[in-house]
Design a protein around this motif. Sequence first.
Motif, short mmCIF file in Angstrom:
data_model
loop_
_atom_site.label_atom_id
_atom_site.label_comp_id
_atom_site.label_asym_id
_atom_site.label_seq_id
_atom_site.Cartn_x
_atom_site.Cartn_y
_atom_site.Cartn_z
N ALA A 239 0.84 -1.19 0.00
CA ALA A 239 0.00 0.00 0.00
C ALA A 239 0.88 1.24 0.00
CB ALA A 239 -0.91 0.00 1.23
N GLY A 240 0.44 2.24 -0.73
CA GLY A 240 1.16 3.51 -0.78
C GLY A 240 0.45 4.58 0.04
N ASP A 241 1.05 5.75 0.08
CA ASP A 241 0.46 6.86 0.85
C ASP A 241 -0.92 7.24 0.32
OD1 ASP A 241 2.63 7.00 2.52
OD2 ASP A 241 3.62 8.61 1.40
N ARG A 242 -1.06 7.21 -1.01
CA ARG A 242 -2.36 7.55 -1.60
C ARG A 242 -3.41 6.55 -1.16
NH1 ARG A 242 -5.27 6.58 -6.42
NH2 ARG A 242 -6.50 8.38 -7.02
N ASP A 243 -3.08 5.28 -1.15
CA ASP A 243 -4.02 4.24 -0.71
C ASP A 243 -4.41 4.45 0.75
OD1 ASP A 243 -3.80 2.90 -3.23
OD2 ASP A 243 -1.90 2.05 -2.55
N ARG A 244 -3.45 4.80 1.57
CA ARG A 244 -3.73 5.04 2.98
C ARG A 244 -4.63 6.27 3.15
NH1 ARG A 244 1.73 3.76 2.92
NH2 ARG A 244 2.18 1.74 3.85
N ASP A 245 -4.37 7.31 2.35
CA ASP A 245 -5.19 8.52 2.42
C ASP A 245 -6.64 8.24 2.01
OD1 ASP A 245 -3.07 10.01 3.34
OD2 ASP A 245 -2.57 10.84 1.36
N ILE A 246 -6.81 7.43 0.97
CA ILE A 246 -8.16 7.08 0.53
C ILE A 246 -8.89 6.31 1.62
CG2 ILE A 246 -9.45 5.62 -1.09
CD1 ILE A 246 -7.34 6.45 -3.22
N THR A 247 -8.21 5.35 2.23
CA THR A 247 -8.83 4.56 3.29
C THR A 247 -9.14 5.45 4.50
OG1 THR A 247 -7.62 2.61 2.55
CG2 THR A 247 -8.57 2.52 4.74
N ALA A 248 -8.24 6.35 4.85
CA ALA A 248 -8.49 7.27 5.96
C ALA A 248 -9.68 8.17 5.66
CB ALA A 248 -7.24 8.10 6.24
N GLY A 249 -9.82 8.58 4.42
CA GLY A 249 -10.98 9.39 4.02
C GLY A 249 -12.28 8.64 4.17
N LEU A 250 -12.27 7.36 3.77
CA LEU A 250 -13.48 6.54 3.93
C LEU A 250 -13.83 6.37 5.41
CD1 LEU A 250 -12.88 3.76 1.27
CD2 LEU A 250 -14.62 5.54 1.22
N LEU A 251 -12.82 6.18 6.24
CA LEU A 251 -13.09 6.05 7.67
C LEU A 251 -13.64 7.36 8.24
CD1 LEU A 251 -10.00 3.98 8.86
CD2 LEU A 251 -12.36 3.19 8.57
N GLY A 252 -13.14 8.48 7.77
CA GLY A 252 -13.65 9.78 8.21
C GLY A 252 -15.10 9.97 7.81
N GLN A 253 -15.44 9.54 6.59
CA GLN A 253 -16.83 9.63 6.16
C GLN A 253 -17.72 8.70 6.98
OE1 GLN A 253 -16.91 8.90 1.96
NE2 GLN A 253 -15.51 10.57 1.53
N ALA A 254 -17.21 7.52 7.30
CA ALA A 254 -17.98 6.58 8.13
C ALA A 254 -18.22 7.17 9.51
CB ALA A 254 -17.24 5.25 8.23
N ALA B 33 -13.88 6.26 19.22
CA ALA B 33 -12.79 5.39 19.67
C ALA B 33 -12.43 4.38 18.60
CB ALA B 33 -13.18 4.68 20.96
N GLU B 34 -13.44 3.81 17.95
CA GLU B 34 -13.17 2.83 16.89
C GLU B 34 -12.52 3.51 15.69
OE1 GLU B 34 -15.44 -0.68 14.38
OE2 GLU B 34 -16.64 0.76 15.51
N TYR B 35 -12.97 4.72 15.38
CA TYR B 35 -12.38 5.47 14.27
C TYR B 35 -10.89 5.72 14.53
CZ TYR B 35 -11.01 9.60 11.61
OH TYR B 35 -10.32 10.48 10.83
N GLU B 36 -10.56 6.18 15.73
CA GLU B 36 -9.17 6.46 16.06
C GLU B 36 -8.32 5.19 16.00
OE1 GLU B 36 -9.55 8.32 19.87
OE2 GLU B 36 -9.95 10.29 19.00
N SER B 37 -8.87 4.09 16.46
CA SER B 37 -8.14 2.83 16.42
C SER B 37 -7.88 2.39 14.98
CB SER B 37 -8.94 1.75 17.17
OG SER B 37 -8.38 0.49 16.95
N ARG B 38 -8.92 2.46 14.17
CA ARG B 38 -8.76 2.06 12.76
C ARG B 38 -7.83 3.02 12.02
NH1 ARG B 38 -14.15 -0.51 10.09
NH2 ARG B 38 -14.88 -1.68 11.88
N LEU B 39 -7.91 4.29 12.33
CA LEU B 39 -7.05 5.26 11.66
C LEU B 39 -5.58 4.97 11.97
CD1 LEU B 39 -7.19 7.73 9.83
CD2 LEU B 39 -7.18 9.15 11.87
N GLN B 40 -5.29 4.61 13.19
CA GLN B 40 -3.91 4.24 13.54
C GLN B 40 -3.48 3.01 12.75
OE1 GLN B 40 -1.70 5.93 15.44
NE2 GLN B 40 -0.25 4.43 14.68
N MET B 41 -4.40 2.05 12.60
CA MET B 41 -4.07 0.84 11.84
C MET B 41 -3.87 1.15 10.35
SD MET B 41 -6.29 -2.25 13.50
CE MET B 41 -7.78 -1.41 13.98
N VAL B 42 -4.56 2.18 9.84
CA VAL B 42 -4.38 2.57 8.43
C VAL B 42 -2.93 2.96 8.20
CG1 VAL B 42 -4.88 4.41 6.76
CG2 VAL B 42 -6.75 3.26 7.91
N TYR B 43 -2.40 3.78 9.06
CA TYR B 43 -1.05 4.28 8.84
C TYR B 43 0.02 3.27 9.26
CZ TYR B 43 -3.25 8.51 7.40
OH TYR B 43 -4.01 9.42 6.71
#
Length: 149
Positions: A11-26, A35-45
């Motif tokens: 995965a590249g930075d762009r892929d991580r940014d897209i996934t982080a954006g989806l989590l933000g929208q969720a 709390a779940e968002y923060e946990s998943r966001l940490q796992m994204v990076y």
Amino acid sequence: MNTAATPSVRAGDRDRDITAGLLGQALAQGYLAMAEYESRLQMVYDAYTMPDLGRLTSDLPVAELRRNDPQRRAARVAAARRGVRVHLAGYLAMVVIVLTVWLAVGLGAGSWYFWPVWPILGAGIGVLAHALPVKYATPACPRVKRVRP
């Protein structure tokens, strides 16, 4: 070639940014708690491969998140309004042309029947039929209130 031994795609930075954006929208649409968002966001990076990123959004309705994306909606509204502006500019150019032809014929031949009313009205109806649905079907732009001293 042994596909079982082939490593996953990184995965590249762009892929991580897209996934982080989806989590933000969720989060914004109520699918995730903070709390779940923060946990998943940490796992994204911390993710190295595309399957790692995919697992973080696999239980979310990704199509629904993208459909209700505020940025996408704003882009569609802006495009609709740009289309109306282009249509209006073409209409005004046509009005100038037919009025110029009418004036030239009137001065040259002395015929002063105002025939441009028909193309102006006909095309004006088309512009209104385009502009009114865009005006009333799209949210109003936020306006800045000016305070006078």
